[in-house]
Design a protein around this motif. Structure first.
Motif, short mmCIF file in Angstrom:
data_model
loop_
_atom_site.label_atom_id
_atom_site.label_comp_id
_atom_site.label_asym_id
_atom_site.label_seq_id
_atom_site.Cartn_x
_atom_site.Cartn_y
_atom_site.Cartn_z
N SER A 175 -7.05 5.11 5.43
CA SER A 175 -6.30 4.01 4.83
C SER A 175 -6.33 4.28 3.33
O SER A 175 -7.31 4.06 2.65
CB SER A 175 -6.98 2.68 5.13
OG SER A 175 -6.31 1.65 4.44
N TYR A 176 -5.26 4.77 2.83
CA TYR A 176 -5.20 5.44 1.56
C TYR A 176 -5.63 4.64 0.32
O TYR A 176 -6.60 5.00 -0.34
CB TYR A 176 -3.77 5.95 1.37
CG TYR A 176 -3.53 6.60 0.08
CD1 TYR A 176 -2.92 5.92 -0.95
CD2 TYR A 176 -3.95 7.89 -0.13
CE1 TYR A 176 -2.70 6.52 -2.15
CE2 TYR A 176 -3.73 8.49 -1.34
CZ TYR A 176 -3.10 7.80 -2.34
OH TYR A 176 -2.88 8.38 -3.53
N PRO A 177 -4.96 3.58 0.00
CA PRO A 177 -5.35 2.95 -1.27
C PRO A 177 -6.81 2.50 -1.25
O PRO A 177 -7.46 2.48 -2.27
CB PRO A 177 -4.42 1.75 -1.40
CG PRO A 177 -3.29 2.04 -0.45
CD PRO A 177 -3.90 2.83 0.66
N GLN A 178 -7.31 2.18 -0.08
CA GLN A 178 -8.70 1.75 0.04
C GLN A 178 -9.66 2.93 -0.10
O GLN A 178 -10.66 2.84 -0.76
CB GLN A 178 -8.92 1.09 1.41
CG GLN A 178 -8.84 -0.41 1.39
CD GLN A 178 -7.48 -0.93 1.01
OE1 GLN A 178 -6.45 -0.32 1.26
NE2 GLN A 178 -7.42 -2.08 0.34
N GLY B 40 -6.78 6.09 -8.45
CA GLY B 40 -6.71 4.87 -7.64
C GLY B 40 -7.97 4.03 -7.71
O GLY B 40 -9.00 4.46 -8.22
N SER B 41 -7.91 2.82 -7.18
CA SER B 41 -9.06 1.90 -7.17
C SER B 41 -9.68 1.79 -8.55
O SER B 41 -10.91 1.77 -8.70
CB SER B 41 -10.11 2.36 -6.16
OG SER B 41 -9.61 2.27 -4.84
N ALA B 42 -8.80 1.71 -9.56
CA ALA B 42 -9.27 1.75 -10.95
C ALA B 42 -10.20 0.59 -11.28
O ALA B 42 -11.03 0.68 -12.18
CB ALA B 42 -8.09 1.76 -11.91
N ILE B 80 -4.91 3.33 -11.84
CA ILE B 80 -4.05 2.43 -11.06
C ILE B 80 -4.91 1.41 -10.33
O ILE B 80 -5.78 1.78 -9.52
CB ILE B 80 -3.24 3.22 -9.99
CG1 ILE B 80 -2.47 4.39 -10.61
CG2 ILE B 80 -2.34 2.30 -9.19
CD1 ILE B 80 -1.23 4.02 -11.34
N ILE B 81 -4.68 0.13 -10.62
CA ILE B 81 -5.33 -0.95 -9.88
C ILE B 81 -4.76 -0.98 -8.46
O ILE B 81 -3.57 -0.76 -8.29
CB ILE B 81 -5.02 -2.30 -10.58
CG1 ILE B 81 -5.50 -2.32 -12.05
CG2 ILE B 81 -5.57 -3.49 -9.81
CD1 ILE B 81 -6.98 -2.35 -12.23
#
Lengths: 180, 180, 180, 180, 180, 180
Positions: A175-178, B40-42, B80-81
């Protein structure tokens, strides 16, 4: 429809909308003048637990009701973004849907959240073992015979939007963004 | 750089940025004029899965690229939030980074999210078994030889900011705001 | 209270506030002029890990302190909404509570988050095995003798608000908005 | 770059990045080894006050710096989402950018927010009357001679992305999601 | 305090807490056993309309009540983050404070929001022309005689934390993160 | 309805839904098989600009369509929470509604946001001077003859829910949580 319409509400994630849900819509319309179908976790999609967007779920429900010749002038289908503060959940729901009189739910948690503010009625679900989202998503991911579990219109939409491949992909991929 | 620059993008959490990532930057710069590195997950940090802040990760990447004598006029490093609505993820990403032409990812999930809107190219990762964040964080927490897995500059920054102690602490301590 | 008051702070979720917490309040008031009790995860409630609302927890703490004849002119009880960005946590906390001099915590994670900005003091907890929220919620759910673990006033409030039934229900029911 | 690099930071919305900003970058690089350019209000775009996306602004700044032959190995360009809690602003900023030593700002408000935690240095702005975003957006909307106010690369990007038409449209149209 | 305590609640931003507010606390304690003072817009600070943090406001209120020899065992001071969905406001408030019986407010809007769910009682404010936050902030910014409008303890805290300079600065400076 | 249905979408805040809106629904159903009515700013209510909840607006629209004998099997009414990032707006909208082919809007801003991704068609509004929400809310607040501007069903619901008193109150009262 008139101003004294009694409205019943059912709440679910409808991932996907299945025959158990359709049966509940019919039960509610026997008891009430109108039904509200609140689509929870509306902001989630492309997750194995929540593969379909709110818009896709709305389309599935709309088609299933039409097909079942349920009078759509009696139905409200409403996506609801989650609220992390449970104690505020009933007020959150109420701000997003038409006024309702009876909440149909067999879930003790829901009953606790609404307390004495809303009349609760327990639905008669048939075959909850098969007619539940988790079981159906798993069945779809295994390419087993899932179509009999959902209304025809729902099966058609799932196929049109590539839902089977999507669910299989979500099961196997990160689950990519996570968690890239 | 000119207006017709072809840009490739890679997305990761870079906890930490390792040699596999650096190799991908080089691959992209063979195919494209410029590279965008989206962090990601900034908003997450001081979690075992996400020990470093976005700012620290940006510093590591910047140093690793300089050290590898990659031309920084060709590189964009962008925190990126997360966006919890996956169906909106591509638009979210696009609003935060310069326009791009090719997304480099071997992740089927990413491919599905971007659909036909973006050209996807599968990177050639070497030794994914060792060059992956989970493995490296675990190696760091055991004080094993982790330094060979990341560019020198990254190892130096991890040591400067007390990253080894931080990761070991995060492994053993409660994650406080979540579960005191 | 005067302007040079030394303030100590303790942070917890207080699900529920137990005798270990009360003992810590007393320890702090031996060392400091005033104590701040910050109630974390204030937005969560009606979850098995977080059964009580921030308001209910505030009530329990207030009653426990009164009952223990602690001078409430020396106490600040403050609900705090979580901040997902840990690196910002100390600043978040500071914006919500009166200025403080010493943070009482034995948690290494907290120590790392506050770094050198705040003096940390390790509390002397007695019987952490029994005096901890997880153990107490489990004990409540089994109807075992949980009352001796919390101050009388807390036990009374839990009973008044139907807390025992709530915890048992949360253990057995689905957490609805998350996973209907 | 080495570990003892002194870093200066400048913060702005850069709608658009103009010659006053470029001059400040140069000032900072005279005083410091490296410069961080923090793009505030990163989540806003397609608003008259905030016409360009964070990604477009990053592109403009990157191009302006390249063109001015500023060494990009010394520059960090970072989009920053707003934080409505001002007292937490410095910690929010710090979590998103590399560590910095001096904040360049003539704004008394910024000075107050960072207090004694960061060294503040007042920039020498030239012709603030013309080199400010509000004046430039107004000039663009009137099709007056705005190009001399921004670096060439910025003017080129504004033209490429249809920025003049966008700003004129935003001036005359309703801001839709807000007030249809 | 016992389980049958009648609680009254007052809600305000308390920027700053003034003698009109203190008078209302006293009125409530004549009618009720306990009073809840809910500090609204808790997440705002360092804005001309909202100069003080929630923590600073809590400190002011606490000190004013102590000084007025109000029994703090009867008082709950609670910061409340705003909820943009007004229809959910009462439920939001209730989740954050102890249960209450009467809401003291002369504001018709508040009356509408709480509807028939809560008993409303209109407070007797004295000299609302002078005892209101907007007037007091303006008076402070002009260095006029503002101290007589607030309890002594509040004036002392405002001076200690540099509140006069802060308000003057906020009046003249840009509000930075919003509009640099 | 079948899988190849052409869907048109209209977006508004519908505060309240008026005869101009109803006329647009009819225009869309002449061009398309189905219509989606997206209710923007769904989270706002009890504000002078946004007096009605999303649920109330849905009820008004549903009733107006029924009354006008529009076939509801062809209509989707969907509340949409705002997204502050405009560049992401189209993707946000698409995630919440069924797929659509034509967006009906005369607003240049909307046209810019959707760019070339969606076919735009300009509606023929009649008497935009009177048939607009701002004018109607003002007319309601003055108790002028507003009923002729909205479908009968909408007028009935506004009266049932006390909408006239609500709008008058909102005009004269402070907006509480924002500025007590």
């Amino acid at each position: 429809m008139n101003e004294k319409s009694i409205r019943g509400i059912m709440v679910g994630r409808f991932q996907p909308f299945h025959k158990g849900h359709l049966s509940l819509v019919k039960q509610i319309l026997e008891d009430c003048d109108e039904v509200i179908i609140a689509i929870g976790s509306a902001q989630y999609n492309y997750i194995f637990q929540d593969p379909f967007t709110a818009g896709e779920r709305m389309l599935m429900i709309h088609k299933a009701l039409s097909e079942a010749q349920i009078d759509l002038t009696k139905c409200y289908i409403v996506p609801i973004i989650n609220d992390e503060n449970n104690a505020r959940w009933l007020a959150h729901l109420r701000s997003m849907v038409p006024p309702f009189d009876i909440l149909f739910s067999g879930n003790e948690f829901v009953g606790t959240l609404v307390g004495e503010h809303v009349k609760i009625k327990k639905p008669e679900f048939v075959s909850k073992k098969y007619y539940n989202g988790t079981y159906i998503r798993k069945t779809i991911s295994k390419k087993d015979n899932w179509k009999k579990l959902v209304p025809n219109g729902v099966a058609e939409i799932i196929e049109e939007i590539g839902g089977v491949a999507r669910i299989k992909m979500l099961l196997h991929s990160y689950s990519y963004p996570q968690r890239w």
